[in-house]
Enzyme design. Structure first.
Site, PDB file in Angstrom:
ATOM      1  N   ASP A  36      -9.419   6.227  -1.771  1.00 11.09           N
ATOM      2  CA  ASP A  36      -8.320   6.905  -2.682  1.00 11.09           C
ATOM      3  C   ASP A  36      -8.884   7.647  -4.081  1.00 11.09           C
ATOM      4  O   ASP A  36      -9.977   7.637  -4.052  1.00 11.09           O
ATOM      5  CB  ASP A  36      -7.106   5.828  -2.750  1.00 11.09           C
ATOM      6  CG  ASP A  36      -7.607   4.886  -3.876  1.00 11.09           C
ATOM      7  OD1 ASP A  36      -8.671   4.626  -4.212  1.00 11.09           O
ATOM      8  OD2 ASP A  36      -6.829   3.988  -4.109  1.00 11.09           O
ATOM      9  N   GLU A  83       0.853  -1.264  -0.113  1.00  7.29           N
ATOM     10  CA  GLU A  83      -0.037  -0.116   0.052  1.00  7.29           C
ATOM     11  C   GLU A  83       0.871   1.273   0.054  1.00  7.29           C
ATOM     12  O   GLU A  83       0.560   2.104  -0.497  1.00  7.29           O
ATOM     13  CB  GLU A  83      -0.810  -0.085   1.363  1.00  7.29           C
ATOM     14  CG  GLU A  83      -2.090  -0.904   1.062  1.00  7.29           C
ATOM     15  CD  GLU A  83      -2.995  -0.761  -0.095  1.00  7.29           C
ATOM     16  OE1 GLU A  83      -3.209   0.369  -0.615  1.00  7.29           O
ATOM     17  OE2 GLU A  83      -3.468  -1.607  -0.462  1.00  7.29           O
ATOM     18  N   TYR A  89      -6.401   6.066   4.769  1.00  4.25           N
ATOM     19  CA  TYR A  89      -6.678   5.192   3.945  1.00  4.25           C
ATOM     20  C   TYR A  89      -5.844   3.891   4.149  1.00  4.25           C
ATOM     21  O   TYR A  89      -6.210   2.808   4.088  1.00  4.25           O
ATOM     22  CB  TYR A  89      -6.161   5.921   2.556  1.00  4.25           C
ATOM     23  CG  TYR A  89      -5.689   4.851   1.635  1.00  4.25           C
ATOM     24  CD1 TYR A  89      -7.019   4.359   0.644  1.00  4.25           C
ATOM     25  CD2 TYR A  89      -4.923   4.298   1.151  1.00  4.25           C
ATOM     26  CE1 TYR A  89      -6.909   3.327  -0.122  1.00  4.25           C
ATOM     27  CE2 TYR A  89      -4.345   3.098   0.521  1.00  4.25           C
ATOM     28  CZ  TYR A  89      -5.639   2.671  -0.442  1.00  4.25           C
ATOM     29  OH  TYR A  89      -5.331   1.739  -1.055  1.00  4.25           O
TER      30      TYR A  89
END
Ligand code: SF4
Length: 349
Positions: free
Chosen positions: A147, A46, A129
């Protein structure tokens, strides 16, 4: 013609979640981080995927995990080593924060990535996020994520007013993401939203006829998919001219490089001295190597590289002779990498 207006009723939300999860299980791209639920690996992926394209990330992710297979291996590694494995991905702050966060996981959480939102968000580099992605993908928690891709899908699904930079719009997106994410398979749902945004609900020419959510999508029903969200406000780009002074030491092919100071982008990385162009022309004995461009943040750098005598480079900037072929050669900036590429045809000079 009568248009369908999606409601935000629980039944509607459940239908959207079911359709998306079914589609994701069938149509998702096979990516290395999708073959694991290891929270550390999900976290690394990520962080790498922020601001970097999937196809660029894949080889970096694989090399990084091979070198730092677990959070304690990353925490123990010298920062220079971590930065070297990041070199080329850009935005080195992400690597520094990941390294610091790994140390904190080892120190404060006995080496286990926490599942708790506030504990995750207390780690350097983990915001709302990333915490949501780790919690849903690795721990199966129904945590929302928003996102750029998710924002586009949701703003079209619900034909939301407002756009990037508006607090009310962003708040609404998080509310919607939170009300849609199902308890049963939040990982497939969240990854499905991102995947749909990346492959079907694209910024231009979205593939609505093959979209699993077409019958629930308000923007599609209105025939105005591309109008959502409105174009992002673009910051003014500043053009910056620089000269790069390239000095090479003949006996060992070392390069004179200076280290970017703390507080600047790419702090700690090494690069050729960059100077403002002088109205008096290039330094004595300079030979043009070529020109490169490099965009970072709101700056568009136009850099002309000159081969110069060592005295000129050393006068321009403090630094050190770096032998590129030495094991553990220092991490270099992307600008330096681009200039080296200009020099390759001359390697046999
Ligand atoms: Fe996006 Fe079109 Fe699907 Fe709506 S129908 S979510 S606009 S691809």
């Amino acid at each position: 013609m009568k248009t369908r207006t999606p409601s935000k009723e629980p039944r509607q939300e459940a239908a959207i979640a079911r359709a998306l999860v079914r589609w994701f299980r069938r149509a998702h791209r096979d990516l290395p981080w999708r073959r694991t639920r290891d929270p550390y690996a999900v976290w690394v992926s990520e962080i790498m995927l922020q601001q970097t394209r999937v196809d660029v990330v894949v080889p970096y992710y694989e090399r990084f995990l091979a070198r730092f297979p677990a959070v304690d291996a990353l925490a123990r590694a010298p920062l220079d080593d971590v930065l070297e494995h990041w070199a080329g991905l850009g935005y080195y702050r992400r690597a520094r924060q990941l390294h610091a966060a790994a140390a904190s996981v080892v120190r404060d959480h006995a080496g286990a990535v926490p599942a708790d939102e506030s504990a995750l968000r207390a780690l350097p580099g983990i915001g709302r996020y990333t915490a949501g992605a780790i919690r849903s993908i690795a721990f199966g928690e129904p945590a929302p994520i928003v996102d750029g891709n998710v924002a586009r899908v949701l703003s079209r699904l619900f034909a939301l007013r407002g756009g990037p930079g508006e607090a009310a719009w962003e708040k609404r997106l998080w509310e919607l993401a939170g009300s849609l994410v199902p308890a049963s398979d939040p990982s497939a749902f969240n990854q499905g939203l991102m995947e749909l945004g990346a492959t079907v609900c694209t910024p231009r020419a979205p593939l609505c006829p093959s979209c699993p959510l077409a019958r629930n999508c308000r923007a599609h029903a209105l025939g105005r998919a591309e109008a959502y969200p409105p174009a992002r406000w673009r910051p003014q780009v500043e053009r910056v001219e620089r000269w790069a002074l390239v000095a090479r030491r003949a006996k060992d092919d070392a390069l004179w490089l200076s280290q970017k100071p703390a507080g600047e982008p790419n702090a700690g990385q090494w690069e050729f001295p960059l100077v403002e162009p002088s109205p008096g022309g290039p330094p004595d004995g300079a030979r043009v190597l070529g020109a490169i461009r490099h965009a970072i943040l709101a700056r568009d750098y136009r850099i002309r590289a000159y081969a110069v005598p060592a005295t000129e480079a050393r006068r321009a900037s403090k630094g050190a002779w770096v032998v590129r072929s030495a094991p553990g050669a220092r991490a270099i900036t992307t600008v330096t990498r681009k200039i080296l590429a200009l020099m390759e045809p001359r390697a046999s000079d």
